[in-house]
Design an enzyme around this catalytic site. Structure first.
Site, short mmCIF file in Angstrom:
data_model
loop_
_atom_site.label_atom_id
_atom_site.label_comp_id
_atom_site.label_asym_id
_atom_site.label_seq_id
_atom_site.Cartn_x
_atom_site.Cartn_y
_atom_site.Cartn_z
N ARG A 174 -8.37 11.99 12.75
CA ARG A 174 -6.95 11.89 13.03
C ARG A 174 -5.92 12.65 12.82
NH1 ARG A 174 -5.76 6.92 8.87
NH2 ARG A 174 -3.45 7.15 10.54
N GLY A 191 -4.87 7.74 5.12
CA GLY A 191 -4.01 9.16 6.22
C GLY A 191 -2.48 9.72 5.19
N GLN A 212 4.93 9.22 7.13
CA GLN A 212 3.66 10.18 6.58
C GLN A 212 4.25 11.58 6.99
OE1 GLN A 212 0.18 9.43 7.85
NE2 GLN A 212 0.21 6.99 6.94
N ARG A 220 -6.39 2.10 18.33
CA ARG A 220 -6.57 -0.13 17.68
C ARG A 220 -5.58 -0.21 19.33
NH1 ARG A 220 -3.27 0.39 12.32
NH2 ARG A 220 -5.37 0.64 11.20
N LYS A 243 0.36 -0.76 -0.22
CA LYS A 243 0.38 0.02 -0.01
C LYS A 243 0.58 0.94 0.11
CE LYS A 243 -2.62 0.93 3.62
NZ LYS A 243 -2.80 1.83 3.83
N ASP A 302 1.55 -1.32 12.09
CA ASP A 302 0.79 -1.52 10.97
C ASP A 302 0.28 -3.25 11.95
OD1 ASP A 302 -0.11 0.78 10.75
OD2 ASP A 302 0.52 0.18 8.23
N LYS A 329 -4.21 5.12 14.22
CA LYS A 329 -4.70 4.96 13.89
C LYS A 329 -6.51 4.97 13.45
CE LYS A 329 -0.50 3.88 12.94
NZ LYS A 329 0.24 5.22 11.81
N SER A 350 7.31 8.88 12.50
CA SER A 350 5.66 8.89 11.29
C SER A 350 6.81 9.27 10.06
CB SER A 350 4.95 9.66 11.31
OG SER A 350 4.68 9.62 10.72
N ARG A 361 -7.56 -3.37 9.46
CA ARG A 361 -6.84 -4.23 10.12
C ARG A 361 -6.94 -5.25 11.45
NH1 ARG A 361 -2.92 -4.18 6.79
NH2 ARG A 361 -1.69 -1.94 6.24
#
Ligand code: S3P
Length: 424
Positions: free
Chosen positions: A119, A91, A166, A342, A19, A311, A338, A164, A384
């Site tokens: 988020r 995200g 991202q 989670r 991904k 993840d 996330k 991170s 997930r």
């Protein structure tokens, strides 16, 4: 969807494209000159959101059956989008595209689904603003929808508080449009797909230890990218192979980049029998994984290992629930922000299945080894979570029902079909 305990698991599975790498291939192909061809692209909803966003900015992207073909227009070839850009559940699209949009000469608005609108975006708004970006949260809550007014940017050295990819990628992508060099230092190394792929497109980018540096205004050239299988998707089959009695499965074409392979280290440390076959080490490394049923034991998972398996922690929770002894997970507060929280969601439904699990501020403590039983799980629209409990259901007594199970389309549209094929 309803699931039952199975007898065993045998056979081969080829994992769909990564991904993170699929997103980046579309983004960088759009910013490159000439044609980019992507094979084994992940046709998940998140990556389709990325394609959609670049199409809305005037990039021709053909989604042919075997490959994606992008006619890139160069670093300055994007056009102002005619409408709001919809990030869906993604995200990665939201945060990375913000770095690109910050340096354009037009304005744009980004939004997404209910989860995306909760988020945290402060983590990218802060460094991008330091670079001169004009980025605001429309509802003033540091979340999407975001408004971005393209502006002249300048390089910075950003010391990120979170490991991170991202955040790192958003800053590096903005750095392509900035005056001067841009540096990002992270507390621990996060996945480095942006660094590897941007360099392959021709960017002047270097990395040393936990710092990446990019120079502005490269001429990016279209590439042929073959996306390796996603280790985050393979993780469900790794766990299934280890947990189901008598199981033996071959998981083919899995990306084993060392910034992503924490699941392999942890599974082996827990006593898992995993053999790497057919290893290839050009560009993004790959291997086939032969996984056999194993008796697992609890371990401690913490520190710089966490970003390499962030993840995979939901499915690691399921492994820990079945392992003898205690598993402690620390330094993983990121789990709370996330696609769902989670920590809360995994604790709620693993407890409902009979596991002794306690949530902490930055992880969980699991006293494993108790038999699991079926229950009703709400995926909280988190792909997930749905896949993790589908695997737990294979060994739990009785029936497990997963609500909103079709959320797996985000990252693995054929997940249930692939799993069913292996079940015996
Ligand atoms: C991703 C980075 C990670 C990961 C996410 C994909 C990426 O997020 O959890 O699924 O493609 O860069 P963070 O950067 O928030 O850790």
């Amino acid at each position: 969807m309803k699931f039952q305990k199975i007898k065993t698991l045998k056979g081969e599975v080829t994992i769909p494209g990564d991904k993170s790498i699929s997103h980046r291939a579309v983004m960088f192909g759009s910013l490159a000159e000439g044609t980019t061809e992507i094979t084994n692209f992940l046709q998940g909803a998140d990556c389709l959101s990325t394609i959609d966003a670049f199409r809305k900015m005037g990039i021709e992207i053909q989604n042919a059956p075997e490959k994606i073909i992008i006619r890139g227009k160069g670093l300055h070839g994007l056009q102002a989008p005619s409408s709001v850009l919809d990030m869906g559940n993604s995200g990665t699209t939201t945060r990375l595209i913000s770095g690109i949009l910050a340096g354009q000469t037009f304005e744009s608005t980004l939004t997404g689904d209910a989860s995306i609108q909760k988020r945290p975006m402060r983590r990218i708004m802060e460094p991008l603003s330091m670079m001169g970006a004009k980025i605001t949260s429309i509802n003033n809550n540091d979340c999407a929808p975001l408004h971005i007014m393209g502006a002249p940017l300048h390089g910075i050295h950003y010391h990120s508080k979170v490991a991170s990819a991202q955040v790192k990628s958003a800053v590096l992508l903005a750095g392509l449009y900035a005056e001067g060099e841009t540096f990002v230092t992270e507390p621990a190394l996060s996945r480095n797909h942006t660094e590897i792929m941007l360099r392959c497109f021709g960017a002047d980018l270097s990395s040393e230890d936990k710092t990446a540096k990019v120079c502005p205004e490269p001429r990016l050239q279209g590439q042929k990218i073959h996306v390796p299988g996603d280790i985050s998707s393979a993780a469900y089959f790794i766990a299934a192979g280890l947990l189901v009695p008598g199981a033996e499965i071959l998981i083919k074409n899995v990306g084993i980049n060392p910034t992503r392979d924490g699941i392999l280290k942890v599974a082996r440390e827990m006593g898992g029998d995993i053999t790497l076959l057919n290893e290839k080490h050009e560009g993004e490394p790959t291997a086939d994984l032969l996984v056999k049923h194993s008796d697992l034991h609890g371990i401690t998972i913490e520190g710089s290992l966490i970003p390499t398996l962030i993840d995979e922690l939901p499915i690691i929770n399921i492994m820990a629930a079945c392992a003898e002894g205690t598993t402690i997970i620390r330094d993983a507060a990121e789990l709370k922000v996330k696609e769902s929280n989670r920590i809360d969601v995994m604790v709620e439904y693993l407890s409902a299945m009979g596991c002794d699990i306690k949530g902490t501020d930055d992880g969980m403590i699991i006293n494993g080894g108790q038999p699991l039983h079926g229950t009703i799980v709400d995926s909280h629209m988190d792909h997930r979570v749905a896949m993790s409990f589908a695997i737990a259901s294979l060994i739990a007594e009785g029936e497990t029902k997963i609500k909103s199970s079709d959320v797996v389309t985000i990252s693995y549209p054929n997940f249930y079909a692939d799993l069913t094929r292996l079940c015996q």
